[in-house]
Design a protein around this motif. Sequence first.
Motif, mmCIF file in Angstrom:
data_model
loop_
_atom_site.group_PDB
_atom_site.id
_atom_site.type_symbol
_atom_site.label_atom_id
_atom_site.label_comp_id
_atom_site.label_asym_id
_atom_site.label_seq_id
_atom_site.Cartn_x
_atom_site.Cartn_y
_atom_site.Cartn_z
ATOM 1 N N TYR A 93 0.794 -1.184 0.026
ATOM 2 C CA TYR A 93 0.079 0.034 -0.080
ATOM 3 C C TYR A 93 0.788 1.252 -0.147
ATOM 4 O O TYR A 93 0.201 2.187 -0.535
ATOM 5 C CB TYR A 93 -0.974 -0.090 1.106
ATOM 6 N N GLU A 94 2.057 1.058 0.340
ATOM 7 C CA GLU A 94 3.031 2.292 0.424
ATOM 8 C C GLU A 94 2.982 2.802 -1.086
ATOM 9 O O GLU A 94 3.234 3.968 -1.478
ATOM 10 C CB GLU A 94 4.622 1.909 0.747
ATOM 11 N N HIS A 95 3.196 1.673 -1.962
ATOM 12 C CA HIS A 95 3.443 1.740 -3.391
ATOM 13 C C HIS A 95 2.375 2.505 -4.111
ATOM 14 O O HIS A 95 2.477 3.437 -4.728
ATOM 15 C CB HIS A 95 3.915 0.675 -4.050
ATOM 16 N N TRP A 96 1.090 1.911 -3.538
ATOM 17 C CA TRP A 96 -0.317 2.286 -4.265
ATOM 18 C C TRP A 96 -0.328 3.901 -3.870
ATOM 19 O O TRP A 96 -0.708 4.807 -4.822
ATOM 20 C CB TRP A 96 -1.299 1.417 -3.602
ATOM 21 N N LEU A 97 -0.360 4.179 -2.502
ATOM 22 C CA LEU A 97 -0.204 5.814 -2.142
ATOM 23 C C LEU A 97 0.625 6.607 -2.526
ATOM 24 O O LEU A 97 0.571 7.694 -2.769
ATOM 25 C CB LEU A 97 -0.286 5.572 -0.539
ATOM 26 N N GLY A 98 2.034 6.193 -3.072
ATOM 27 C CA GLY A 98 2.849 6.882 -3.536
ATOM 28 C C GLY A 98 2.519 7.147 -4.947
ATOM 29 O O GLY A 98 3.111 8.291 -5.328
ATOM 30 N N GLU A 99 1.961 6.098 -5.441
ATOM 31 C CA GLU A 99 1.408 6.519 -6.830
ATOM 32 C C GLU A 99 0.573 7.702 -6.921
ATOM 33 O O GLU A 99 0.529 8.479 -7.679
ATOM 34 C CB GLU A 99 0.866 5.279 -7.717
ATOM 35 N N TRP A 100 -0.268 7.710 -5.898
ATOM 36 C CA TRP A 100 -1.454 8.896 -5.646
ATOM 37 C C TRP A 100 -0.772 10.076 -5.390
ATOM 38 O O TRP A 100 -1.012 11.251 -5.872
ATOM 39 C CB TRP A 100 -2.318 8.457 -4.585
ATOM 40 N N GLN A 101 0.230 10.072 -4.522
ATOM 41 C CA GLN A 101 1.252 11.223 -4.217
ATOM 42 C C GLN A 101 1.864 11.928 -5.697
ATOM 43 O O GLN A 101 1.715 12.943 -5.943
ATOM 44 C CB GLN A 101 2.381 11.167 -3.459
ATOM 45 N N THR A 102 2.465 10.897 -6.484
ATOM 46 C CA THR A 102 3.075 11.431 -7.629
ATOM 47 C C THR A 102 1.720 11.821 -8.650
ATOM 48 O O THR A 102 2.005 13.040 -9.243
ATOM 49 C CB THR A 102 3.494 10.314 -8.537
ATOM 50 N N GLU A 103 0.745 11.221 -8.733
ATOM 51 C CA GLU A 103 -0.442 11.909 -9.589
ATOM 52 C C GLU A 103 -0.808 13.241 -9.013
ATOM 53 O O GLU A 103 -1.113 14.339 -9.833
ATOM 54 C CB GLU A 103 -1.598 11.167 -9.628
ATOM 55 N N LEU A 104 -0.971 13.540 -7.769
ATOM 56 C CA LEU A 104 -1.228 14.831 -7.174
ATOM 57 C C LEU A 104 -0.241 15.864 -7.422
ATOM 58 O O LEU A 104 -0.399 17.096 -7.747
ATOM 59 C CB LEU A 104 -1.561 14.678 -5.659
ATOM 60 N N LYS A 105 0.978 15.751 -7.320
ATOM 61 C CA LYS A 105 1.981 16.332 -7.789
ATOM 62 C C LYS A 105 1.864 16.933 -9.088
ATOM 63 O O LYS A 105 2.126 18.185 -9.560
ATOM 64 C CB LYS A 105 3.361 15.870 -7.443
ATOM 65 N N GLU A 106 1.665 15.774 -9.989
ATOM 66 C CA GLU A 106 1.588 16.165 -11.493
ATOM 67 C C GLU A 106 0.427 17.148 -11.703
ATOM 68 O O GLU A 106 0.369 17.749 -12.707
ATOM 69 C CB GLU A 106 1.182 14.853 -12.228
ATOM 70 N N LYS A 107 -0.585 17.213 -10.636
ATOM 71 C CA LYS A 107 -1.605 18.153 -10.758
ATOM 72 C C LYS A 107 -1.254 19.466 -10.349
ATOM 73 O O LYS A 107 -2.195 20.348 -10.049
ATOM 74 C CB LYS A 107 -2.914 17.543 -10.168
ATOM 75 N N ASP A 108 0.059 19.561 -10.210
ATOM 76 C CA ASP A 108 0.612 21.055 -9.666
ATOM 77 C C ASP A 108 0.155 21.323 -8.250
ATOM 78 O O ASP A 108 -0.270 22.731 -8.050
ATOM 79 C CB ASP A 108 0.377 22.025 -11.018
ATOM 80 N N LEU A 109 -0.144 20.553 -7.603
ATOM 81 C CA LEU A 109 -0.489 20.750 -6.094
ATOM 82 C C LEU A 109 0.861 21.145 -5.395
ATOM 83 O O LEU A 109 1.909 20.368 -5.601
ATOM 84 C CB LEU A 109 -1.105 19.751 -5.330
ATOM 85 N N LYS A 110 0.919 22.332 -4.683
ATOM 86 C CA LYS A 110 2.255 22.634 -4.014
ATOM 87 C C LYS A 110 2.057 22.570 -2.564
ATOM 88 O O LYS A 110 1.433 23.202 -1.836
ATOM 89 C CB LYS A 110 2.376 24.126 -4.342
ATOM 90 N N TYR A 111 3.090 21.699 -2.057
ATOM 91 C CA TYR A 111 3.216 21.428 -0.643
ATOM 92 C C TYR A 111 4.534 21.482 -0.101
ATOM 93 O O TYR A 111 5.278 21.052 -1.107
ATOM 94 C CB TYR A 111 2.493 20.103 -0.260
ATOM 95 N N LYS A 112 5.004 22.076 0.836
ATOM 96 C CA LYS A 112 6.181 22.028 1.447
ATOM 97 C C LYS A 112 6.620 20.572 1.801
ATOM 98 O O LYS A 112 8.043 20.156 1.660
ATOM 99 C CB LYS A 112 6.443 22.779 2.574
ATOM 100 N N SER A 113 5.645 19.616 2.015
ATOM 101 C CA SER A 113 6.196 18.496 2.705
ATOM 102 C C SER A 113 5.059 17.580 2.255
ATOM 103 O O SER A 113 4.187 17.081 2.327
ATOM 104 C CB SER A 113 5.963 18.387 4.166
ATOM 105 N N TRP A 114 5.898 16.543 1.304
ATOM 106 C CA TRP A 114 5.338 15.227 0.812
ATOM 107 C C TRP A 114 5.700 13.970 1.519
ATOM 108 O O TRP A 114 6.811 13.715 1.740
ATOM 109 C CB TRP A 114 5.487 15.084 -0.706
ATOM 110 N N THR A 115 4.959 13.363 2.362
ATOM 111 C CA THR A 115 5.387 12.051 2.868
ATOM 112 C C THR A 115 6.067 11.137 2.243
ATOM 113 O O THR A 115 5.468 10.666 1.347
ATOM 114 C CB THR A 115 4.216 11.597 3.953
ATOM 115 N N HIS A 116 7.156 10.776 2.614
ATOM 116 C CA HIS A 116 7.887 9.876 2.049
ATOM 117 C C HIS A 116 7.090 8.552 2.061
ATOM 118 O O HIS A 116 6.598 8.092 3.201
ATOM 119 C CB HIS A 116 9.594 9.565 2.608
#
Length: 185
Positions: A18-41
């Motif tokens: 599930y780390e991998h699955w949620l990591g993919e979600w994070q990548t997709e969110l970043k690609e949508k130009d969401l700007k956060y100072k901290s993305w959880t590893h």
Amino acid sequence: MASDYPHYFIGIPIEKQYEHWLGEWQTELKEKDLKYKSWTHPADLHITLKFLGAVSDKDIKELKDNLAENFRYQSFQVNIGNIGFFGKQNNPRVIWAGVENNDLLNKLQENVENVCISLGFTKESRPYRPHITLAKKAKTDNRFDQNLLLSFQERKEMTVSRFCIFRIHPSSSPKYEVVKEIILK
């Protein structure tokens, strides 16, 4: 408890698959130009049970011993998934993956809280809202489209078979170190 001590929390680590699955979600969110100072590893993804803050070596040892002695629970299932947020709708300060708030999870969290209180830790004043933080500390120029939430509605069932005391290493990545693991039956 002095602020120069290391900081700790108690949480449920997310299973590797599930780390991998949620990591993919994070990548997709970043690609949508969401700007956060901290993305959880992805290796740091977890469900918090109790934030402890600064804790001395003596107090952390006592907590390790008490948690090891007081938990004889069966493992259980919890549904994770769906994206949500804390904060303003157009610029939320935290984006998270949801966690089903079920009776077994609530009982585990309540018992962890009670052990901590018995050892002198401060009682949490806010209601328990289980979640998995994906990103936090929104930048001021962030623009969050509520329709984005519709793209992340998948849910998966995860087995909760353990919880851990984590030490926080703020300048590292990943930043959470397991210092005690409590296995559920």
